[in-house]
Design a protein around this motif. Structure first.
Motif, PDB file in Angstrom:
ATOM      1  N   MET A   1       0.838  -1.202   0.000  1.00 19.97           N
ATOM      2  CA  MET A   1       0.000   0.000   0.000  1.00 19.97           C
ATOM      3  C   MET A   1       0.872   1.252   0.000  1.00 19.97           C
ATOM      4  SD  MET A   1      -2.897   1.474  -0.082  1.00 19.97           S
ATOM      5  CE  MET A   1      -4.088   0.220   0.251  1.00 19.97           C
ATOM      6  N   SER A   2       1.940   1.239   0.773  1.00 20.42           N
ATOM      7  CA  SER A   2       2.840   2.391   0.809  1.00 20.42           C
ATOM      8  C   SER A   2       3.475   2.634  -0.559  1.00 20.42           C
ATOM      9  CB  SER A   2       3.933   2.184   1.857  1.00 20.42           C
ATOM     10  OG  SER A   2       3.386   2.080   3.140  1.00 20.42           O
ATOM     11  N   LEU A   3       3.849   1.567  -1.244  1.00 22.63           N
ATOM     12  CA  LEU A   3       4.464   1.716  -2.567  1.00 22.63           C
ATOM     13  C   LEU A   3       3.455   2.201  -3.604  1.00 22.63           C
ATOM     14  CD1 LEU A   3       6.767  -1.428  -2.626  1.00 22.63           C
ATOM     15  CD2 LEU A   3       7.441   0.970  -2.381  1.00 22.63           C
ATOM     16  N   ILE A   4       2.211   1.746  -3.508  1.00 18.06           N
ATOM     17  CA  ILE A   4       1.172   2.236  -4.415  1.00 18.06           C
ATOM     18  C   ILE A   4       0.926   3.723  -4.186  1.00 18.06           C
ATOM     19  CG2 ILE A   4      -1.299   2.112  -4.938  1.00 18.06           C
ATOM     20  CD1 ILE A   4      -1.066  -0.930  -4.447  1.00 18.06           C
ATOM     21  N   LEU A   5       0.854   4.126  -2.920  1.00 14.40           N
ATOM     22  CA  LEU A   5       0.639   5.538  -2.611  1.00 14.40           C
ATOM     23  C   LEU A   5       1.822   6.385  -3.064  1.00 14.40           C
ATOM     24  CD1 LEU A   5      -0.996   5.199   0.897  1.00 14.40           C
ATOM     25  CD2 LEU A   5      -2.106   5.980  -1.197  1.00 14.40           C
ATOM     26  N   LEU A   6       3.043   5.875  -2.895  1.00 17.28           N
ATOM     27  CA  LEU A   6       4.224   6.596  -3.360  1.00 17.28           C
ATOM     28  C   LEU A   6       4.189   6.753  -4.878  1.00 17.28           C
ATOM     29  CD1 LEU A   6       6.914   7.864  -2.464  1.00 17.28           C
ATOM     30  CD2 LEU A   6       7.963   5.640  -2.858  1.00 17.28           C
ATOM     31  N   SER A   7       3.774   5.719  -5.579  1.00 20.33           N
ATOM     32  CA  SER A   7       3.649   5.797  -7.035  1.00 20.33           C
ATOM     33  C   SER A   7       2.593   6.820  -7.447  1.00 20.33           C
ATOM     34  CB  SER A   7       3.287   4.436  -7.615  1.00 20.33           C
ATOM     35  OG  SER A   7       4.272   3.494  -7.317  1.00 20.33           O
ATOM     36  N   LEU A   8       1.457   6.830  -6.757  1.00 21.87           N
ATOM     37  CA  LEU A   8       0.405   7.802  -7.068  1.00 21.87           C
ATOM     38  C   LEU A   8       0.847   9.238  -6.803  1.00 21.87           C
ATOM     39  CD1 LEU A   8      -2.882   6.104  -5.854  1.00 21.87           C
ATOM     40  CD2 LEU A   8      -2.312   6.813  -8.179  1.00 21.87           C
ATOM     41  N   LEU A   9       1.765   9.404  -5.864  1.00 18.51           N
ATOM     42  CA  LEU A   9       2.298  10.738  -5.591  1.00 18.51           C
ATOM     43  C   LEU A   9       2.972  11.299  -6.840  1.00 18.51           C
ATOM     44  CD1 LEU A   9       2.772  12.826  -3.303  1.00 18.51           C
ATOM     45  CD2 LEU A   9       4.939  11.675  -2.879  1.00 18.51           C
ATOM     46  N   PHE A  10       3.662  10.439  -7.582  1.00 14.62           N
ATOM     47  CA  PHE A  10       4.339  10.875  -8.803  1.00 14.62           C
ATOM     48  C   PHE A  10       3.400  10.907 -10.006  1.00 14.62           C
ATOM     49  CE2 PHE A  10       7.898   9.287  -6.245  1.00 14.62           C
ATOM     50  CZ  PHE A  10       8.725  10.399  -6.309  1.00 14.62           C
ATOM     51  N   ILE A  11       2.435  10.014 -10.069  1.00 16.16           N
ATOM     52  CA  ILE A  11       1.527   9.931 -11.219  1.00 16.16           C
ATOM     53  C   ILE A  11       0.564  11.103 -11.253  1.00 16.16           C
ATOM     54  CG2 ILE A  11      -0.334   8.586 -12.256  1.00 16.16           C
ATOM     55  CD1 ILE A  11       1.098   6.072 -11.183  1.00 16.16           C
ATOM     56  N   GLY A  12      -0.002  11.450 -10.109  1.00 20.25           N
ATOM     57  CA  GLY A  12      -0.977  12.532 -10.047  1.00 20.25           C
ATOM     58  C   GLY A  12      -2.396  12.010 -10.170  1.00 20.25           C
ATOM     59  N   PRO A  13      -3.391  12.907 -10.093  1.00 22.12           N
ATOM     60  CA  PRO A  13      -4.790  12.489 -10.053  1.00 22.12           C
ATOM     61  C   PRO A  13      -5.385  12.110 -11.403  1.00 22.12           C
ATOM     62  CG  PRO A  13      -4.664  14.851  -9.923  1.00 22.12           C
ATOM     63  CD  PRO A  13      -3.247  14.348  -9.893  1.00 22.12           C
ATOM     64  N   GLY A  14      -4.765  12.507 -12.488  1.00 24.91           N
ATOM     65  CA  GLY A  14      -5.362  12.255 -13.800  1.00 24.91           C
ATOM     66  C   GLY A  14      -6.316  13.386 -14.180  1.00 24.91           C
ATOM     67  N   LYS A  15      -6.973  13.220 -15.330  1.00 26.98           N
ATOM     68  CA  LYS A  15      -7.812  14.313 -15.818  1.00 26.98           C
ATOM     69  C   LYS A  15      -9.210  14.323 -15.192  1.00 26.98           C
ATOM     70  CE  LYS A  15      -9.676  12.277 -20.044  1.00 26.98           C
ATOM     71  NZ  LYS A  15      -9.778  12.405 -21.473  1.00 26.98           N
ATOM     72  N   PHE A  16      -9.621  13.225 -14.574  1.00 25.34           N
ATOM     73  CA  PHE A  16     -10.928  13.186 -13.918  1.00 25.34           C
ATOM     74  C   PHE A  16     -10.792  13.566 -12.446  1.00 25.34           C
ATOM     75  CE2 PHE A  16     -11.659   9.706 -17.168  1.00 25.34           C
ATOM     76  CZ  PHE A  16     -12.332  10.541 -18.043  1.00 25.34           C
ATOM     77  N   SER A  17     -10.514  14.828 -12.181  1.00 26.21           N
ATOM     78  CA  SER A  17     -10.381  15.302 -10.810  1.00 26.21           C
ATOM     79  C   SER A  17     -11.075  16.652 -10.682  1.00 26.21           C
ATOM     80  CB  SER A  17      -8.913  15.422 -10.416  1.00 26.21           C
ATOM     81  OG  SER A  17      -8.270  16.427 -11.148  1.00 26.21           O
ATOM     82  N   VAL A  18     -11.370  17.029  -9.472  1.00 26.24           N
ATOM     83  CA  VAL A  18     -12.088  18.280  -9.227  1.00 26.24           C
ATOM     84  C   VAL A  18     -11.248  19.485  -9.621  1.00 26.24           C
ATOM     85  CG1 VAL A  18     -13.107  19.717  -7.428  1.00 26.24           C
ATOM     86  CG2 VAL A  18     -13.523  17.276  -7.437  1.00 26.24           C
ATOM     87  N   ASP A  19      -9.959  19.461  -9.336  1.00 26.05           N
ATOM     88  CA  ASP A  19      -9.120  20.624  -9.618  1.00 26.05           C
ATOM     89  C   ASP A  19      -8.489  20.607 -11.005  1.00 26.05           C
ATOM     90  OD1 ASP A  19      -7.307  18.628  -9.141  1.00 26.05           O
ATOM     91  OD2 ASP A  19      -6.163  19.732  -7.638  1.00 26.05           O
TER      92      ASP A  19
END
Length: 134
Positions: free
Chosen positions: A114-132
């Motif tokens: 889970m920590s590695l997935i979250l670390l990866s998402l930190l670099f990937i970002g939210p994508g285009k389907f996000s509120v901001d």
């Protein structure tokens, strides 16, 4: 065979990952946040692995708040990286606490993943389907 079919749905897959992880963190941390001081003290007990031996209720409240708020931010993609950092802190402390306990590193593999997935998402970002829309 080319896998170009799946490339079209990359943003949808990222949204699914964001939603599922955010809901998972809400499911795990919201009951602790709403449970009161006794639940907070139990939730904050993992801080022993970092050498902190007092104020477990305070640490548990902060951890449950960070997990719940981080899960919400992750779901909506709003301040996404801040939400990821909140949940990553929680997952990292949990990983260390399990590894220091009787289960060792072998028992800590799910929390480490889970920590590695979250670390990866930190670099990937939210994508285009996000509120901001970042």
């Amino acid at each position: 065979m080319k896998m170009a079919f799946f490339a079209k749905y990359r943003e949808g897959g990222l949204l699914l990952l964001r939603l599922s992880l955010g809901l998972l963190f809400l499911y795990l941390t919201a009951p602790a946040l709403l449970g009161g001081a006794a639940r907070w003290a139990h939730f904050g007990g993992d801080m022993r692995a970092l050498g902190v031996h007092s104020h477990f209720a305070w640490w548990g409240f902060l951890g449950a708040l960070a997990g719940s708020l981080g899960g919400l931010l992750m779901i909506f993609g709003l301040f996404f990286r801040i939400g990821i950092l909140m949940t990553l802190d929680l997952a990292a402390v949990h990983t260390i606490a399990i590894a220091e306990g009787r289960l060792g590193w072998h028992g800590a593999f799910p929390a480490l993943e889970m920590s590695l997935i979250l670390l990866s998402l930190l670099f990937i970002g939210p994508g285009k389907f996000s509120v901001d829309k970042t």
